[in-house]
Scaffold this active site. Structure first.
Site, PDB file in Angstrom:
ATOM      1  N   PHE A 123      89.242  36.606  83.691  1.00  0.00           N
ATOM      2  CA  PHE A 123      89.086  36.947  85.106  1.00  0.00           C
ATOM      3  C   PHE A 123      87.595  37.047  85.416  1.00  0.00           C
ATOM      4  CE2 PHE A 123      89.181  39.612  88.911  1.00  0.00           C
ATOM      5  CZ  PHE A 123      90.239  39.051  89.601  1.00  0.00           C
ATOM      6  N   SER A 132      79.212  45.712  90.457  1.00  0.00           N
ATOM      7  CA  SER A 132      79.764  46.893  91.147  1.00  0.00           C
ATOM      8  C   SER A 132      80.083  46.566  92.599  1.00  0.00           C
ATOM      9  CB  SER A 132      78.780  48.060  91.094  1.00  0.00           C
ATOM     10  OG  SER A 132      78.442  48.355  89.766  1.00  0.00           O
ATOM     11  N   ILE A 157      81.831  37.192  81.339  1.00  0.00           N
ATOM     12  CA  ILE A 157      83.289  37.077  81.463  1.00  0.00           C
ATOM     13  C   ILE A 157      83.962  37.026  80.072  1.00  0.00           C
ATOM     14  CG2 ILE A 157      85.192  35.808  82.547  1.00  0.00           C
ATOM     15  CD1 ILE A 157      83.060  37.169  84.468  1.00  0.00           C
ATOM     16  N   ARG A 271      82.230  63.652  51.031  1.00  0.00           N
ATOM     17  CA  ARG A 271      80.774  63.613  50.848  1.00  0.00           C
ATOM     18  C   ARG A 271      80.251  65.014  50.539  1.00  0.00           C
ATOM     19  NH1 ARG A 271      76.511  60.181  49.866  1.00  0.00           N
ATOM     20  NH2 ARG A 271      74.616  60.888  50.883  1.00  0.00           N
ATOM     21  N   HIS A 341      78.029  60.837  59.319  1.00  0.00           N
ATOM     22  CA  HIS A 341      77.923  59.860  58.226  1.00  0.00           C
ATOM     23  C   HIS A 341      76.489  59.677  57.721  1.00  0.00           C
ATOM     24  CE1 HIS A 341      82.031  58.888  59.298  1.00  0.00           C
ATOM     25  NE2 HIS A 341      82.110  58.123  58.249  1.00  0.00           N
ATOM     26  N   GLU A 366      84.656  47.153  83.696  1.00  0.00           N
ATOM     27  CA  GLU A 366      85.778  47.518  84.586  1.00  0.00           C
ATOM     28  C   GLU A 366      85.434  48.745  85.435  1.00  0.00           C
ATOM     29  OE1 GLU A 366      89.750  46.770  83.683  1.00  0.00           O
ATOM     30  OE2 GLU A 366      89.322  45.501  81.963  1.00  0.00           O
ATOM     31  N   THR A 368      81.640  50.880  86.401  1.00  0.00           N
ATOM     32  CA  THR A 368      80.740  51.787  85.679  1.00  0.00           C
ATOM     33  C   THR A 368      81.150  53.251  85.908  1.00  0.00           C
ATOM     34  OG1 THR A 368      79.249  52.000  87.564  1.00  0.00           O
ATOM     35  CG2 THR A 368      78.795  50.185  86.027  1.00  0.00           C
TER      36      THR A 368
HETATM   37  C1  LIG Z   1      80.776  42.891  77.360  1.00  0.00           C
HETATM   38  C2  LIG Z   1      81.142  42.797  78.816  1.00  0.00           C
HETATM   39  C3  LIG Z   1      82.332  42.204  79.196  1.00  0.00           C
HETATM   40  C4  LIG Z   1      82.642  42.076  80.554  1.00  0.00           C
HETATM   41  N1  LIG Z   1      83.789  41.408  80.931  1.00  0.00           N
HETATM   42  C5  LIG Z   1      83.996  41.138  82.254  1.00  0.00           C
HETATM   43  C6  LIG Z   1      85.090  40.301  82.676  1.00  0.00           C
HETATM   44  O1  LIG Z   1      85.906  39.866  81.875  1.00  0.00           O
HETATM   45  N2  LIG Z   1      85.190  39.997  83.996  1.00  0.00           N
HETATM   46  C7  LIG Z   1      84.311  40.461  84.926  1.00  0.00           C
HETATM   47  O2  LIG Z   1      84.458  40.134  86.106  1.00  0.00           O
HETATM   48  N3  LIG Z   1      83.272  41.263  84.558  1.00  0.00           N
HETATM   49  C8  LIG Z   1      83.098  41.592  83.246  1.00  0.00           C
HETATM   50  N4  LIG Z   1      82.037  42.383  82.869  1.00  0.00           N
HETATM   51  C9  LIG Z   1      81.105  42.851  83.885  1.00  0.00           C
HETATM   52  C10 LIG Z   1      81.206  44.334  84.180  1.00  0.00           C
HETATM   53  O3  LIG Z   1      82.407  44.623  84.823  1.00  0.00           O
HETATM   54  C11 LIG Z   1      79.955  44.685  85.013  1.00  0.00           C
HETATM   55  O4  LIG Z   1      78.848  44.635  84.134  1.00  0.00           O
HETATM   56  C12 LIG Z   1      80.050  46.042  85.662  1.00  0.00           C
HETATM   57  O5  LIG Z   1      81.048  46.046  86.661  1.00  0.00           O
HETATM   58  C13 LIG Z   1      78.716  46.450  86.323  1.00  0.00           C
HETATM   59  O6  LIG Z   1      78.196  45.419  87.094  1.00  0.00           O
HETATM   60  P1  LIG Z   1      76.671  44.957  86.871  1.00  0.00           P
HETATM   61  O7  LIG Z   1      76.480  44.701  85.431  1.00  0.00           O
HETATM   62  O8  LIG Z   1      76.393  43.852  87.804  1.00  0.00           O
HETATM   63  O9  LIG Z   1      75.807  46.223  87.251  1.00  0.00           O
HETATM   64  P2  LIG Z   1      75.361  46.630  88.746  1.00  0.00           P
HETATM   65  O10 LIG Z   1      76.511  46.571  89.646  1.00  0.00           O
HETATM   66  O11 LIG Z   1      74.145  45.856  89.086  1.00  0.00           O
HETATM   67  O12 LIG Z   1      74.956  48.140  88.499  1.00  0.00           O
HETATM   68  C14 LIG Z   1      73.736  48.525  87.845  1.00  0.00           C
HETATM   69  C15 LIG Z   1      73.678  50.052  87.835  1.00  0.00           C
HETATM   70  O13 LIG Z   1      73.673  50.542  89.201  1.00  0.00           O
HETATM   71  C16 LIG Z   1      74.733  51.466  89.366  1.00  0.00           C
HETATM   72  N5  LIG Z   1      75.239  51.383  90.744  1.00  0.00           N
HETATM   73  C17 LIG Z   1      75.620  50.263  91.421  1.00  0.00           C
HETATM   74  N6  LIG Z   1      76.030  50.576  92.649  1.00  0.00           N
HETATM   75  C18 LIG Z   1      75.937  51.926  92.762  1.00  0.00           C
HETATM   76  C19 LIG Z   1      76.207  52.869  93.803  1.00  0.00           C
HETATM   77  N7  LIG Z   1      76.711  52.481  94.969  1.00  0.00           N
HETATM   78  N8  LIG Z   1      75.983  54.180  93.565  1.00  0.00           N
HETATM   79  C20 LIG Z   1      75.507  54.594  92.367  1.00  0.00           C
HETATM   80  N9  LIG Z   1      75.216  53.761  91.351  1.00  0.00           N
HETATM   81  C21 LIG Z   1      75.437  52.448  91.546  1.00  0.00           C
HETATM   82  C22 LIG Z   1      75.784  51.061  88.365  1.00  0.00           C
HETATM   83  O14 LIG Z   1      76.681  52.120  88.086  1.00  0.00           O
HETATM   84  C23 LIG Z   1      74.917  50.694  87.173  1.00  0.00           C
HETATM   85  O15 LIG Z   1      74.519  51.859  86.484  1.00  0.00           O
HETATM   86  C24 LIG Z   1      81.765  42.585  81.526  1.00  0.00           C
HETATM   87  C25 LIG Z   1      80.576  43.221  81.131  1.00  0.00           C
HETATM   88  C26 LIG Z   1      80.255  43.333  79.795  1.00  0.00           C
HETATM   89  C27 LIG Z   1      78.964  43.986  79.404  1.00  0.00           C
END
Ligand SMILES: Cc1cc2nc3c(=O)[nH]c(=O)nc-3n(C[C@H](O)[C@H](O)[C@H](O)COP(=O)(O)OP(=O)(O)OC[C@H]3O[C@@H](n4cnc5c(N)ncnc54)[C@H](O)[C@@H]3O)c2cc1C
Length: 384
Positions: A123, A132, A157, A271, A341, A366, A368
């Site tokens: 997805f 976010s 993804i 340990r 550990h 899914e 933050t």
């Molecule tokens: C290993 C891995 C697997 C993943 N798999 C999937 C997947 O299968 N499909 C998919 O669609 N996505 C996937 N993701 C993406 C993941 O869902 C996003 O990284 C996550 O939703 C955060 O989005 P971003 O990284 O763009 O951070 P941003 O949205 O840019 O956020 C950066 C920071 O700002 C904070 N922030 C943002 N808006 C606000 C607000 N309004 N108020 C306060 N704080 C805020 C956030 O909490 C965060 O700390 C994956 C990520 C990783 C690392």
């Protein structure tokens, strides 16, 4: 109120516990160190029916419920999170959008293969410019005759580039709503469609045996019938998919938190330091007691959310609470399990070394921790 597992769920738990201990634990350290996807483990989980747990039998699944899925995920994550997230993402992000919102034709075409574990679905919601703020999706899809033409890119993804990945469902702006905001829809893009490219796998801090890629879509054409759900309802639909997924991630986090307890109890009993097992020192024993409290509370939180969902009651608030609490509990437990550990906890071939690296992403993926707090505040009626 009874949060105990049913007999069927307990039997499943014991089966998956034994599988994780006997088939995953012996090989995962090497796969992880080499960053390899666990194809044999995935095939074995497919044979066990784990990929079809919450999928009805008429679509080739086991006809179980979401609790069953979460039970399996928790037990896998007690041993390894890469394996657990592969199952979690395949079902909650790959199969559930089709099961919940797909047409009969999409269900017939894809669900049997997904339920057997022979194929994985992914997805794609997150984009390089943000995850976010999902409503800000920049990927576009324009209807041209009976085809969607999709342009854009996706980031991070899961399960999107394995040898058995069959498709990615991408969110895309398909127009503008009456209120001026983007109309977002979800569209299924089969792997190998011309113009759809999967970037090389990311090098990650953890989840090293899980498959994660950036995706690019340039003039990608797919049939109009690949729309998953209703046009313009994509946003609301994937938000509901994420609510469910949060319960599964909470179960995964609970498993990691419990794995930290398991490993720490075993180590602290054998340990020795200064002539006594380190578990005889209260400062060590109390660390482990606190870990157990966090794992226990995490389990109660996800089971409560899942049981509300199974009863058809609202569960958004409970799903966010479970996801927020358990991911922070997992992070905390990983930190202290590593401490128990000592130097061995910092070695990659120790389970707690993997737990330490794998825990952080639970506070990110899914939704933050900040997004969970926003959702809980909204449920409390606070102004936004
Ligand atoms: C290993 C891995 C697997 C993943 N798999 C999937 C997947 O299968 N499909 C998919 O669609 N996505 C996937 N993701 C993406 C993941 O869902 C996003 O990284 C996550 O939703 C955060 O989005 P971003 O990284 O763009 O951070 P941003 O949205 O840019 O956020 C950066 C920071 O700002 C904070 N922030 C943002 N808006 C606000 C607000 N309004 N108020 C306060 N704080 C805020 C956030 O909490 C965060 O700390 C994956 C990520 C990783 C690392």
């Amino acid at each position: 109120m009874d949060l105990r597992l049913s007999e069927e769920h307990e039997a499943l738990r014991e089966t998956v516990e034994a599988f994780a201990r006997d088939k995953v634990a012996p090989v995962i350290g090497e796969l992880y160190a080499e960053g390899r996807f666990p194809y044999d483990i995935v095939a074995a989980m497919g044979d066990m029916g784990l990929f079809g747990l919450p999928i009805p039998e008429e679509h080739g699944g086991m006809g179980g419920d979401y609790v069953a899925l979460c039970v399996a995920i928790e037990e896998l994550a007690r041993v390894d999170s890469s394996v657990a997230i592969t199952l979690e993402a395949a079902i909650s992000l790959g199969a559930m959008p089709i099961l919940r919102f797909g047409s009969d034709a999409l269900k017939a075409e894809w669900l049997p293969r997904l339920a057997s574990g022979a194929a994985l679905g992914a997805f794609g919601l997150t984009e390089p410019d943000g995850g976010s703020d999902a409503g800000g999706t920049r990927t576009t899809a324009v209807l041209d005759g009976d085809e969607w033409v999709i342009n854009g890119s996706k980031a991070f993804i899961t399960n999107s580039g394995t040898d058995i990945t069959a498709f990615v469902i991408v969110t895309a702006a398909t127009g503008v709503r009456d209120d001026g905001r983007k109309e977002i829809s979800a569209i299924l893009v089969p792997s190998g469609t011309p113009g759809f490219t999967v970037a090389p796998a990311y090098k990650k801090v953890g989840w090293d045996s899980s498959d994660t890629h950036a995706l690019a879509l340039v003039d990608v054409r797919v049939p109009a019938a690949n729309l998953v759900g209703e046009r313009g309802r994509g946003y609301a639909q994937f938000l509901s998919i994420l609510d469910e997924g949060r319960i599964a991630i909470a179960a995964l986090a609970t498993g990691l938190a419990q794995g930290c307890v398991d490993e720490s109890v075993g180590y602290a009993r054998q340990r020795e330091a200064f002539g006594r097992p380190i578990g005889a020192y209260q400062s060590v024993a109390f660390l482990i007691s606190d870990m157990e409290v966090r794992a226990h509370m995490s389990r109660i939180a996800w089971r409560e959310a899942a049981s509300r969902m199974s009863r058809g009651e609202p569960f958004k608030r409970e799903a966010s609470i479970a996801k927020l609490y358990s991911s922070e509990a997992a992070m905390e437990n990983a930190r202290w399990a590593t401490q128990v550990h000592g130097g061995y906890g910092f070695m990659l071939d120790s389970a707690v070394g993997r737990f330490y690296r794998d825990a952080k992403v639970l506070e990110i993926g899914e939704g933050t921790s900040e997004v969970q707090r926003i959702l809980i505040a909204r449920e409390l009626g606070l102004p936004s």
